[in-house]
Design an enzyme around this catalytic site. Structure first.
Site, short mmCIF file in Angstrom:
data_model
loop_
_atom_site.label_atom_id
_atom_site.label_comp_id
_atom_site.label_asym_id
_atom_site.label_seq_id
_atom_site.Cartn_x
_atom_site.Cartn_y
_atom_site.Cartn_z
N ASP A 16 64.87 42.43 29.54
CA ASP A 16 64.65 42.41 28.09
C ASP A 16 65.52 43.45 27.38
O ASP A 16 65.83 44.50 27.96
CB ASP A 16 63.16 42.68 27.82
CG ASP A 16 62.75 42.22 26.43
OD1 ASP A 16 63.54 41.53 25.76
OD2 ASP A 16 61.64 42.56 26.01
N ASN A 64 61.61 30.20 25.25
CA ASN A 64 62.84 30.63 24.57
C ASN A 64 63.51 29.52 23.73
O ASN A 64 64.40 29.80 22.92
CB ASN A 64 63.87 31.20 25.56
CG ASN A 64 63.53 32.59 26.04
OD1 ASN A 64 63.94 33.02 27.11
ND2 ASN A 64 62.79 33.36 25.24
C1 FPP Z 1 65.69 39.10 26.68
O1 FPP Z 1 66.37 39.89 25.72
C2 FPP Z 1 66.66 38.38 27.46
C3 FPP Z 1 66.76 37.04 27.52
C4 FPP Z 1 65.87 36.10 26.80
C5 FPP Z 1 67.80 36.41 28.30
C6 FPP Z 1 68.23 37.19 29.51
C7 FPP Z 1 69.43 36.53 30.01
C8 FPP Z 1 70.46 37.13 30.58
C9 FPP Z 1 70.57 38.55 30.94
C10 FPP Z 1 71.59 36.26 30.93
C11 FPP Z 1 71.32 35.71 32.29
C12 FPP Z 1 72.16 34.56 32.49
C13 FPP Z 1 72.47 34.10 33.70
C14 FPP Z 1 73.52 33.13 33.85
C15 FPP Z 1 71.83 34.57 34.94
P1 FPP Z 1 66.03 39.64 24.20
O2 FPP Z 1 67.02 38.68 23.66
O3 FPP Z 1 64.61 39.22 24.05
O4 FPP Z 1 66.29 41.07 23.62
P2 FPP Z 1 65.49 41.77 22.44
O5 FPP Z 1 64.10 42.00 22.93
O6 FPP Z 1 66.25 43.03 22.24
O7 FPP Z 1 65.55 40.85 21.26
#
Ligand code: FPP
Length: 242
Positions: A16, A64
């Protein structure tokens, strides 16, 4: 197999904080996810070097889809880019890649990329990387029940061991350590069944910044935990009757 029981065999990670990491740099959220992929590739090797056998990461949850269209399509596109950019390296590094989640709603292109990633690393055994994509813990329980019913399993045959065999992560032991970066302290529907006795480690660090120092801090915290699985503390003497 890990010979040191103080090293978790299986680590689950909610990666996250990508969006906030990008926003703090006045960049689009997808840029944060891109950095998140790089952080993941580094983390896989660091966990493998420390003796972790299974690493399971939450890349896209069943929920998501509620995100803006450009972020959803950005994440899907990123998977294709990540496979093209990193698969050969992962394969060379001895990483076995698997994907768990509902593949019925993703594009054929993505399904093909997953299948390619799985088949071209199937012989590897240094570490098992499982990417949970369009995954949710509740989805997993529902699909396990459905498949058991389709197989004609009778109600009296249903027990924990049977359901575990139908779960998407049936090939892995339950996670010992569950890490969430980004400061939130919740499970968010990740590995609900499997995390029944996991130890939790929450950190404020945003996922793109999560590095070897953070990995060592998480493993150090894990070593200090007294895992009881419902039993009594190790130091407490068992009183004999009489
Ligand atoms: C949460 O951060 C993260 C995600 C919803 C996606 C995580 C995905 C990756 C690291 C890419 C992985 C891809 C592959 C190909 C393995 P957030 O967007 O909720 O962050 P925030 O809480 O700061 O808004």
């Amino acid at each position: 197999m890990s010979t040191n029981p103080s090293v978790p065999r299986h680590v689950a990670v909610v990666m996250d904080g990508n969006g906030r990491w990008a926003r703090r740099r006045f960049m689009p959220r997808v840029y944060g996810h891109k950095q998140g992929v790089d952080a993941l590739v580094r983390a896989v090797n660091a966990f493998a070097d420390r003796g972790v056998e299974y690493l399971t990461v939450f890349a896209f949850s069943s929920e998501n889809w509620k995100r803006p269209n450009d972020e959803v399509s950005g994440l899907m596109g990123l998977v294709l880019v990540a496979v093209a950019k990193y698969l050969a390296k992962m394969a060379g590094d001895g990483v076995r890649v698997r994907i768990v989640g509902d593949r019925s709603k993703v594009s054929n292109k993505l399904r093909d990329a997953w299948a390619h990633a799985e088949s071209s690393t199937a012989q590897n055994s240094r570490i098992n990387l499982t990417v949970a994509f369009n995954y949710g813990g509740r989805w997993d329980m529902v699909q396990a029940c459905r498949r058991a019913i389709e197989d004609g399993v009778a109600p009296q045959q249903v027990d924990e061991a049977l359901l575990a065999r139908y779960m998407a992560l049936s090939f892995a032991p339950d996670p010992d350590l569950f890490i969430r970066t980004g400061g939130e302290m919740r499970i968010s529907n990740f590995m609900l069944w499997q995390s029944a006795y996991a130890e939790f480690f929450f950190t404020e660090r945003l996922w793109p910044d999560f590095d070897e120092t953070d990995i060592d801090a998480a493993l150090q915290a894990y070593r200090q935990r007294d895992r009881r699985f419902g039993g009594i503390p190790a130091e407490e003497p068992v009183l004999q009757p009489g």
